[in-house]
Write a protein that holds these residues in place. Structure first.
Motif, PDB file in Angstrom:
ATOM      1  N   MET A 174      18.254  23.658 -22.133  1.00  0.00           N
ATOM      2  CA  MET A 174      18.342  23.808 -23.586  1.00  0.00           C
ATOM      3  C   MET A 174      18.984  25.147 -23.966  1.00  0.00           C
ATOM      4  O   MET A 174      19.835  25.234 -24.853  1.00  0.00           O
ATOM      5  CB  MET A 174      16.950  23.705 -24.208  1.00  0.00           C
ATOM      6  N   GLU A 175      18.543  26.211 -23.294  1.00  0.00           N
ATOM      7  CA  GLU A 175      19.103  27.525 -23.560  1.00  0.00           C
ATOM      8  C   GLU A 175      20.596  27.574 -23.240  1.00  0.00           C
ATOM      9  O   GLU A 175      21.376  28.224 -23.935  1.00  0.00           O
ATOM     10  CB  GLU A 175      18.365  28.579 -22.740  1.00  0.00           C
ATOM     11  N   PHE A 176      20.964  26.866 -22.162  1.00  0.00           N
ATOM     12  CA  PHE A 176      22.375  26.807 -21.768  1.00  0.00           C
ATOM     13  C   PHE A 176      23.205  26.133 -22.860  1.00  0.00           C
ATOM     14  O   PHE A 176      24.301  26.576 -23.194  1.00  0.00           O
ATOM     15  CB  PHE A 176      22.527  26.061 -20.446  1.00  0.00           C
ATOM     16  N   ILE A 177      22.703  25.057 -23.430  1.00  0.00           N
ATOM     17  CA  ILE A 177      23.409  24.326 -24.488  1.00  0.00           C
ATOM     18  C   ILE A 177      23.567  25.211 -25.726  1.00  0.00           C
ATOM     19  O   ILE A 177      24.648  25.272 -26.326  1.00  0.00           O
ATOM     20  CB  ILE A 177      22.659  23.025 -24.844  1.00  0.00           C
ATOM     21  N   ILE A 178      22.486  25.893 -26.106  1.00  0.00           N
ATOM     22  CA  ILE A 178      22.534  26.771 -27.275  1.00  0.00           C
ATOM     23  C   ILE A 178      23.557  27.889 -27.058  1.00  0.00           C
ATOM     24  O   ILE A 178      24.368  28.202 -27.948  1.00  0.00           O
ATOM     25  CB  ILE A 178      21.142  27.370 -27.561  1.00  0.00           C
ATOM     26  N   LEU A 179      23.549  28.499 -25.868  1.00  0.00           N
ATOM     27  CA  LEU A 179      24.494  29.570 -25.542  1.00  0.00           C
ATOM     28  C   LEU A 179      25.929  29.069 -25.582  1.00  0.00           C
ATOM     29  O   LEU A 179      26.827  29.744 -26.097  1.00  0.00           O
ATOM     30  CB  LEU A 179      24.168  30.142 -24.161  1.00  0.00           C
ATOM     31  N   THR A 180      26.130  27.852 -25.038  1.00  0.00           N
ATOM     32  CA  THR A 180      27.471  27.258 -25.032  1.00  0.00           C
ATOM     33  C   THR A 180      27.974  27.030 -26.448  1.00  0.00           C
ATOM     34  O   THR A 180      29.130  27.329 -26.774  1.00  0.00           O
ATOM     35  CB  THR A 180      27.463  25.931 -24.263  1.00  0.00           C
ATOM     36  N   VAL A 181      27.101  26.502 -27.316  1.00  0.00           N
ATOM     37  CA  VAL A 181      27.473  26.249 -28.712  1.00  0.00           C
ATOM     38  C   VAL A 181      27.824  27.556 -29.420  1.00  0.00           C
ATOM     39  O   VAL A 181      28.818  27.636 -30.155  1.00  0.00           O
ATOM     40  CB  VAL A 181      26.333  25.519 -29.450  1.00  0.00           C
ATOM     41  N   ILE A 182      27.039  28.601 -29.189  1.00  0.00           N
ATOM     42  CA  ILE A 182      27.292  29.904 -29.812  1.00  0.00           C
ATOM     43  C   ILE A 182      28.634  30.464 -29.359  1.00  0.00           C
ATOM     44  O   ILE A 182      29.435  30.951 -30.175  1.00  0.00           O
ATOM     45  CB  ILE A 182      26.153  30.896 -29.470  1.00  0.00           C
ATOM     46  N   LEU A 183      28.891  30.366 -28.054  1.00  0.00           N
ATOM     47  CA  LEU A 183      30.167  30.868 -27.525  1.00  0.00           C
ATOM     48  C   LEU A 183      31.356  30.095 -28.085  1.00  0.00           C
ATOM     49  O   LEU A 183      32.404  30.677 -28.398  1.00  0.00           O
ATOM     50  CB  LEU A 183      30.161  30.798 -25.998  1.00  0.00           C
ATOM     51  N   LEU A 184      31.210  28.773 -28.228  1.00  0.00           N
ATOM     52  CA  LEU A 184      32.280  27.949 -28.800  1.00  0.00           C
ATOM     53  C   LEU A 184      32.531  28.313 -30.256  1.00  0.00           C
ATOM     54  O   LEU A 184      33.688  28.387 -30.701  1.00  0.00           O
ATOM     55  CB  LEU A 184      31.934  26.467 -28.683  1.00  0.00           C
ATOM     56  N   LEU A 185      31.465  28.565 -31.003  1.00  0.00           N
ATOM     57  CA  LEU A 185      31.610  28.962 -32.402  1.00  0.00           C
ATOM     58  C   LEU A 185      32.317  30.312 -32.510  1.00  0.00           C
ATOM     59  O   LEU A 185      33.189  30.496 -33.367  1.00  0.00           O
ATOM     60  CB  LEU A 185      30.237  29.031 -33.077  1.00  0.00           C
ATOM     61  N   ILE A 186      31.949  31.238 -31.641  1.00  0.00           N
ATOM     62  CA  ILE A 186      32.611  32.546 -31.628  1.00  0.00           C
ATOM     63  C   ILE A 186      34.095  32.387 -31.302  1.00  0.00           C
ATOM     64  O   ILE A 186      34.959  33.018 -31.926  1.00  0.00           O
ATOM     65  CB  ILE A 186      31.933  33.486 -30.607  1.00  0.00           C
ATOM     66  N   LEU A 187      34.395  31.529 -30.323  1.00  0.00           N
ATOM     67  CA  LEU A 187      35.790  31.295 -29.937  1.00  0.00           C
ATOM     68  C   LEU A 187      36.569  30.676 -31.089  1.00  0.00           C
ATOM     69  O   LEU A 187      37.712  31.097 -31.369  1.00  0.00           O
ATOM     70  CB  LEU A 187      35.850  30.382 -28.711  1.00  0.00           C
ATOM     71  N   ILE A 188      36.007  29.703 -31.774  1.00  0.00           N
ATOM     72  CA  ILE A 188      36.684  29.036 -32.890  1.00  0.00           C
ATOM     73  C   ILE A 188      36.954  30.033 -34.016  1.00  0.00           C
ATOM     74  O   ILE A 188      38.053  30.060 -34.582  1.00  0.00           O
ATOM     75  CB  ILE A 188      35.846  27.847 -33.402  1.00  0.00           C
ATOM     76  N   ILE A 189      35.966  30.854 -34.332  1.00  0.00           N
ATOM     77  CA  ILE A 189      36.140  31.864 -35.384  1.00  0.00           C
ATOM     78  C   ILE A 189      37.246  32.842 -35.004  1.00  0.00           C
ATOM     79  O   ILE A 189      38.103  33.202 -35.826  1.00  0.00           O
ATOM     80  CB  ILE A 189      34.817  32.619 -35.637  1.00  0.00           C
ATOM     81  N   TYR A 190      37.253  33.272 -33.724  1.00  0.00           N
ATOM     82  CA  TYR A 190      38.293  34.191 -33.255  1.00  0.00           C
ATOM     83  C   TYR A 190      39.669  33.549 -33.380  1.00  0.00           C
ATOM     84  O   TYR A 190      40.626  34.192 -33.843  1.00  0.00           O
ATOM     85  CB  TYR A 190      38.036  34.592 -31.808  1.00  0.00           C
ATOM     86  N   ILE A 191      39.802  32.288 -32.967  1.00  0.00           N
ATOM     87  CA  ILE A 191      41.092  31.599 -32.996  1.00  0.00           C
ATOM     88  C   ILE A 191      41.605  31.503 -34.433  1.00  0.00           C
ATOM     89  O   ILE A 191      42.783  31.751 -34.708  1.00  0.00           O
ATOM     90  CB  ILE A 191      40.976  30.200 -32.359  1.00  0.00           C
ATOM     91  N   VAL A 192      40.729  31.142 -35.371  1.00  0.00           N
ATOM     92  CA  VAL A 192      41.136  31.017 -36.774  1.00  0.00           C
ATOM     93  C   VAL A 192      41.635  32.362 -37.301  1.00  0.00           C
ATOM     94  O   VAL A 192      42.691  32.438 -37.942  1.00  0.00           O
ATOM     95  CB  VAL A 192      39.967  30.501 -37.635  1.00  0.00           C
TER      96      VAL A 192
END
Length: 319
Positions: free
Chosen positions: A1-19
């Motif tokens: 569960m923690e791995f999934i939450i961390l992955t989602v957070i990292l993806l959100l950070i990446l998407i924000i950076y890309i935009v």
């Protein structure tokens, strides 16, 4: 569960950076050294804008351009998308640029054509580009400063004359007379698609009749468009399939210098829409390029001579 939450957070950070990163613009400055550059053209500056792909950066780009000092602008292809016939973003850009004294425009491999690739005649769309204050680079163009001259030429047309596949060259005479370079003068190619290092050495040899170049300014690769930090790009649309996959960063962007000539490749501004869900850049920030011409005072004699490099590949090139 923690791995999934961390992955989602990292993806959100990446998407924000890309935009954020896709909507900012860097200025890359580079000196281009040219042998026998006339004194009147020392520090002559070219602002290169490549691969806009109809993207509208608004005031971000306007303010950057208006804050720079330059002598000419070169739009090096893929400026306008095929569906953007109204040229909205391009018109907005031109309307907001203050220094429009000299603007050179060349076609890319996307978008409507400003000139016929076979005849080099200006198209209806090309006439519209001219009406906006641009010079459509179908033939050669001379820039005079005081008593000195340099020549710009349509490098896309040159590569059509010198057809090649996997470093094997064939000679065509279809439009040679229209675009041949001026002998004993400084010639700068303005185009879209880069050529491999072998052809740059060949064109810079100063021994090939009608095609001598001091510099070539191009774009097309988008710096790889999608890549990971510290790694080479996965793919670029190179002229050969072999060179397209996992190219080195030195081939994808920046300057490749060889003896008498330099090829400069801009990472450009926009992104390709051919694959809609990949219509973005990742770790390749949009850029404009400020290229300053400098006189080259020394030629390295240790470089390979063009006679050796091209002896097996040239087919009837001087006839």
């Amino acid at each position: 569960m923690e791995f999934i939450i961390l992955t989602v957070i990292l993806l959100l950070i990446l998407i924000i950076y890309i935009v954020i990163d896709n909507n900012r613009v860097n200025v890359v400055k580079k000196d281009i050294y040219i042998k026998d550059l006339p004194d009147e053209f020392e520090n002559y500056t070219i602002l290169q804008m490549s691969d806009l792909h109809s993207k509208d950066f608004g005031k971000t780009l306007y303010n950057i351009v208006n804050g720079l000092k330059y002598d000419m602008i070169a739009f090096t292809g893929d400026t306008i998308e095929k569906k953007d016939l109204n040229m909205t973003s391009f018109k907005n850009l031109l309307n907001n640029i203050k220094n429009k004294e000299l603007i050179i425009y060349v076609d890319g491999n996307n978008g409507p054509l400003a000139y016929n690739a076979d005849t080099l005649e200006i198209t209806k769309f090309g006439e519209e580009i001219k009406s906006l204050g641009c010079i459509v680079m179908n033939y050669n163009y001379c820039i005079q400063n005081g008593n000195s001259k340099i020549y710009l030429s349509n490098f896309e047309a040159v590569t059509k004359v010198l057809c090649y596949t996997d470093e094997k060259f064939e000679y065509e005479d279809k439009i040679r007379k229209m675009i041949k370079t001026s002998e004993n003068d400084v010639n700068i190619g303005i185009g879209h698609e880069p050529v491999n290092q072998v052809l740059i050495r060949y064109l810079s040899s100063k021994k090939i009749k009608d095609y001598n170049y001091s510099a070539v300014i191009v774009g097309h690769y988008h710096g790889g468009q999608i890549k990971l930090p510290l790694f080479n790009p996965i793919y670029i649309p190179a002229r050969s399939k072999k060179a397209s996959w996992f190219p080195e960063n030195t081939v994808v962007r920046g300057a490749y210098e060889y003896k008498y000539a330099t090829q400069y490749i801009s990472s450009g501004l926009g992104s390709s829409k051919r694959i809609p869900f990949l219509n973005f850049r990742m770790f390749v920030t949009p850029q404009v390029d400020l290229l300053t011409l400098k006189k080259k005072t020394k030629i390295e004699e240790s470089d390979e001579t063009p006679d050796i490099v091209f002896k097996k590949n040239i087919v009837d090139i001087n006839n």
